[in-house]
Design an enzyme around this catalytic site. Sequence first.
Site, mmCIF file in Angstrom:
data_model
loop_
_atom_site.group_PDB
_atom_site.id
_atom_site.type_symbol
_atom_site.label_atom_id
_atom_site.label_comp_id
_atom_site.label_asym_id
_atom_site.label_seq_id
_atom_site.Cartn_x
_atom_site.Cartn_y
_atom_site.Cartn_z
ATOM 1 N N CYS A 191 -0.067 -3.789 -17.423
ATOM 2 C CA CYS A 191 -1.165 -4.219 -18.486
ATOM 3 C C CYS A 191 -1.426 -5.425 -18.634
ATOM 4 O O CYS A 191 -1.154 -6.083 -18.510
ATOM 5 C CB CYS A 191 0.360 -3.375 -19.040
ATOM 6 S SG CYS A 191 1.265 -2.326 -18.860
ATOM 7 N N ARG A 231 -6.094 -4.209 -14.566
ATOM 8 C CA ARG A 231 -4.729 -4.693 -14.901
ATOM 9 C C ARG A 231 -4.067 -2.905 -14.914
ATOM 10 O O ARG A 231 -2.461 -2.967 -15.684
ATOM 11 C CB ARG A 231 -3.882 -5.614 -15.901
ATOM 12 C CG ARG A 231 -4.189 -6.876 -15.195
ATOM 13 C CD ARG A 231 -4.142 -7.936 -16.246
ATOM 14 N NE ARG A 231 -2.412 -8.202 -16.095
ATOM 15 C CZ ARG A 231 -2.243 -8.683 -15.724
ATOM 16 N NH1 ARG A 231 -2.310 -9.391 -14.734
ATOM 17 N NH2 ARG A 231 -0.444 -8.387 -15.207
ATOM 18 N N TRP A 237 -0.836 0.421 -17.815
ATOM 19 C CA TRP A 237 -0.455 0.969 -17.098
ATOM 20 C C TRP A 237 0.922 2.020 -16.838
ATOM 21 O O TRP A 237 1.572 0.797 -16.586
ATOM 22 C CB TRP A 237 -0.527 0.200 -15.929
ATOM 23 C CG TRP A 237 -0.754 0.617 -14.394
ATOM 24 C CD1 TRP A 237 0.621 0.607 -13.302
ATOM 25 C CD2 TRP A 237 -1.996 1.369 -13.120
ATOM 26 N NE1 TRP A 237 -0.161 1.473 -12.252
ATOM 27 C CE2 TRP A 237 -0.836 2.088 -12.503
ATOM 28 C CE3 TRP A 237 -2.416 1.449 -13.632
ATOM 29 C CZ2 TRP A 237 -1.741 2.384 -11.410
ATOM 30 C CZ3 TRP A 237 -3.722 1.620 -12.551
ATOM 31 C CH2 TRP A 237 -2.944 2.757 -11.887
ATOM 32 N N ASN A 292 4.264 -6.011 -20.982
ATOM 33 C CA ASN A 292 3.564 -5.826 -20.065
ATOM 34 C C ASN A 292 5.035 -6.561 -18.798
ATOM 35 O O ASN A 292 5.515 -7.181 -19.236
ATOM 36 C CB ASN A 292 3.106 -6.620 -18.930
ATOM 37 C CG ASN A 292 2.093 -6.666 -18.172
ATOM 38 O OD1 ASN A 292 2.873 -5.728 -17.457
ATOM 39 N ND2 ASN A 292 1.737 -7.629 -17.492
ATOM 40 N N GLY A 293 5.392 -5.151 -18.151
ATOM 41 C CA GLY A 293 6.848 -5.343 -17.952
ATOM 42 C C GLY A 293 7.428 -3.895 -18.012
ATOM 43 O O GLY A 293 6.814 -2.673 -18.173
ATOM 44 N N GLU A 333 -1.118 2.189 11.272
ATOM 45 C CA GLU A 333 -1.571 1.618 9.277
ATOM 46 C C GLU A 333 -2.238 0.800 9.712
ATOM 47 O O GLU A 333 -3.225 0.074 9.102
ATOM 48 C CB GLU A 333 -0.183 1.313 9.061
ATOM 49 C CG GLU A 333 -0.810 0.325 7.956
ATOM 50 C CD GLU A 333 -1.834 1.356 6.302
ATOM 51 O OE1 GLU A 333 -1.916 2.301 6.741
ATOM 52 O OE2 GLU A 333 -2.111 0.547 5.814
ATOM 53 N N LYS A 348 -6.343 -0.657 8.907
ATOM 54 C CA LYS A 348 -6.804 -1.558 8.177
ATOM 55 C C LYS A 348 -7.684 -2.565 8.236
ATOM 56 O O LYS A 348 -8.890 -2.411 8.077
ATOM 57 C CB LYS A 348 -5.658 -2.619 7.929
ATOM 58 C CG LYS A 348 -4.795 -2.175 6.683
ATOM 59 C CD LYS A 348 -4.528 -2.205 5.740
ATOM 60 C CE LYS A 348 -5.436 -0.575 4.434
ATOM 61 N NZ LYS A 348 -4.657 0.583 4.781
ATOM 62 N N GLU A 357 -11.546 -0.319 8.309
ATOM 63 C CA GLU A 357 -11.865 0.414 7.168
ATOM 64 C C GLU A 357 -12.241 -0.798 6.575
ATOM 65 O O GLU A 357 -13.105 -0.588 5.581
ATOM 66 C CB GLU A 357 -10.815 0.900 6.345
ATOM 67 C CG GLU A 357 -9.504 0.603 5.818
ATOM 68 C CD GLU A 357 -9.264 1.495 4.935
ATOM 69 O OE1 GLU A 357 -9.472 1.654 4.153
ATOM 70 O OE2 GLU A 357 -7.856 1.045 4.570
ATOM 71 N N HIS A 391 -1.200 7.351 30.404
ATOM 72 C CA HIS A 391 -1.754 9.154 30.582
ATOM 73 C C HIS A 391 -3.023 9.145 29.490
ATOM 74 O O HIS A 391 -3.248 9.924 29.170
ATOM 75 C CB HIS A 391 -0.718 9.893 29.427
ATOM 76 C CG HIS A 391 0.539 9.925 29.154
ATOM 77 N ND1 HIS A 391 1.099 11.053 30.578
ATOM 78 C CD2 HIS A 391 2.243 9.056 29.029
ATOM 79 C CE1 HIS A 391 2.497 10.688 30.314
ATOM 80 N NE2 HIS A 391 2.917 9.361 29.711
ATOM 81 N N LYS A 394 -12.645 4.562 -3.036
ATOM 82 C CA LYS A 394 -10.990 4.299 -3.543
ATOM 83 C C LYS A 394 -10.001 5.111 -3.595
ATOM 84 O O LYS A 394 -9.092 6.063 -3.157
ATOM 85 C CB LYS A 394 -10.787 3.451 -4.559
ATOM 86 C CG LYS A 394 -9.536 2.845 -5.108
ATOM 87 C CD LYS A 394 -8.364 2.781 -3.898
ATOM 88 C CE LYS A 394 -6.912 2.377 -4.349
ATOM 89 N NZ LYS A 394 -6.232 1.780 -2.930
HETATM 90 C C1 AGP Z 1 -6.274 3.154 2.800
HETATM 91 O O1 AGP Z 1 -7.004 1.911 2.571
HETATM 92 C C2 AGP Z 1 -7.144 4.140 2.308
HETATM 93 N N1 AGP Z 1 -7.712 3.512 1.125
HETATM 94 C C3 AGP Z 1 -7.027 5.385 2.103
HETATM 95 O O2 AGP Z 1 -6.581 5.939 3.968
HETATM 96 C C4 AGP Z 1 -6.294 5.909 1.202
HETATM 97 O O3 AGP Z 1 -4.662 5.325 1.664
HETATM 98 C C5 AGP Z 1 -6.304 7.651 1.292
HETATM 99 O O4 AGP Z 1 -7.765 8.040 1.065
HETATM 100 C C6 AGP Z 1 -5.845 8.178 0.273
HETATM 101 O O5 AGP Z 1 -5.655 7.950 -0.594
HETATM 102 P P1 AGP Z 1 -3.880 7.958 -1.747
HETATM 103 O O6 AGP Z 1 -2.538 7.545 -1.647
HETATM 104 O O7 AGP Z 1 -4.601 7.571 -3.159
HETATM 105 O O8 AGP Z 1 -3.896 9.574 -2.128
#
Ligand code: AGP
Length: 609
Positions: free
Chosen positions: A2, A27, A74, A100-101, A482, A486, A489, A505, A604
């Site tokens: 927060c 925050r 938050w 905050n905490g 994963e 990273k 993207e 394969h 996001k």
């Molecule tokens: C991951 O780095 C991306 N930002 C994206 O794959 C994300 O994980 C996905 O859109 C799911 O989002 P969420 O966890 O908010 O549901």
Amino acid sequence: MCGIVGYIGNKSAATFLLDGLTKLEYRGYDSAGIAIFDGQNVFIEKAVGRLDALKEKLKGRTPEGVIGIGHTRWATHGRPSDQNAHPHTDCHGDFVVVHNGIIENFMPLKEQLIAKGHHFASETDTEVIPHLVEEFYRGDFAEAVRAVLNRIEGSYSLVFMSKKHPDTLICAKQDNPLVVGLGDGENFIASDIPAIINRTRRTYILNDGEVAIVKRDSVSITDRRGNAVDKKIFHVNWNAEAAEKGGYEHFMLKEINEQPKAVRDTMSKRVVKGGDRIVFDELNWTTEFLNGLDKVYIVACGTAYHAGLVGKFYIEKLARILVEVDLASEFRYRDPIVDDKTLVIVISQSGETSDTLAALKESKRRGAKTLAVTNVVGSSIAREAEQVVHTWAGPEIAVASTKAYTTQLILMFMLALYMAQLRSTVSEERSRELIGLLKKIPAQISETLSDVEPIKTFARRYGFNEDVFYIGRSLDYDVALEGALKLKEISYIHAEAYASGELKHGTLALIVEGVPVIALATQKSVYDKTISNIKEVKARDAIVIGIAADGDKEIEKVVDHVMFVPDTDELLIPLLTVVPLQLLAYYAAITRGCDVDKPRNLAKSVTVE
Ligand code: AGP
């Protein structure tokens, strides 16, 4: 996480408080509030929603006053609402607090205070604090505050105000940041430097255990016992934008470095003191409930889906319950075999991903029991699921998910162990051993973050390649997925992850001289097979960067470069191996001049199909 602010001086408190909260919205932004002493009374206004909602409420009625405190929230305990927004007060409004905490022992304290006749207005952990001040106050404000600090357990940055002492603000720090800004005839308090940088660059950065008594023309700092502490003034030379990122160049790097604390916060309250049990107070599952399930379905998107794959491994390995994992966008149209004996777990950082929300609704329509794992209290997915457990990573601003992923992993691990304890599928001894290793993970993540130079070198050397492969077996494969996401993207390099055993394969046809291959080799149970697969790609003259556990003597014989992570149980090591992969993607994106925090074509939170 927060944002908190405080002001005492000779100008408008409201002006600083609202400007400061605006700078701290990153925050936390699900609700906000301010309290100002206007010479007679304490004026308090709070509003759920973004800070603009509070500003709207204050239009035309912002009180005068030269002392005040403020908060942008938050939520961790208690959904976002006007009542749960800070500031919070004691029964008579004599003491006002922003926090905050997480106060870990707030429930027993709240029960004791209610038994003494205190009335609570909110669901928050924070509200016990002003009521404790009321209990301990005998005329000395600082003494009462110190008594409170010696009763509460957990993490906090706090600012206290009292109409009995209108010339004083008191603030205290433990595990969450807090700075005091030094002005001329005025002083400022804030969670973070961005809130004060436009008013002063002379600051005290508080350390854990420190308490500051702040008046308009003096600041004195003590420890929790009241002993004076000698502080040096820290001159801030960052610009405002850099300050918002805590001095890091990008939110993504800041959030990668926040992982030790995010993981520690997510573990807090769930690992019983003494370390032999995991608890989920918000679930209260029984052995009968779990034994009545015929399977678990984990459904998510993107990084959250990758966390779900690891969660599958944990639940099957520890709790011995069949788990299926599916992409939400596929699950919802697959006519899935789901009924009242299925537990559907949806994972979502934002809690707003439309595919995941739709999959959750479809699961409920088919009679499944549902649990949401999300980072946002009060999000659509949190409200839709029958039950919800939260990661406590704080807001994740960068599009690329980092601390959300590691907190999802730690939460899925604890959930799996909690299920195993209830089903007696793991011995007491094994459970205690795993919890002991679990508690070391935040420090081991910090250790992994401490030497990024080799990763920067690899990123510079291989960042201009157009194809990179990630390989691994078992949990290493799940983390490889994963790592590849990273890199894709944020650096736009075409990266693919493959189960090591799958290369022969088809994919091996793509492995030619000079192709970079990131090989994860931490899973002891399949280590020899992984080494054989690395030899396969080396035989085609690939450049192999190994990711291995400290103490591994074999890996250096078969790869070109190695990045080591601290050794731990193979179940927990994904929390460590993902860190160099996050950093590799970050520095590769820097090398290529990409927009790290806002990569092209991405958002996001994907709230559309
Ligand atoms: C991951 O780095 C991306 N930002 C994206 O794959 C994300 O994980 C996905 O859109 C799911 O989002 P969420 O966890 O908010 O549901």
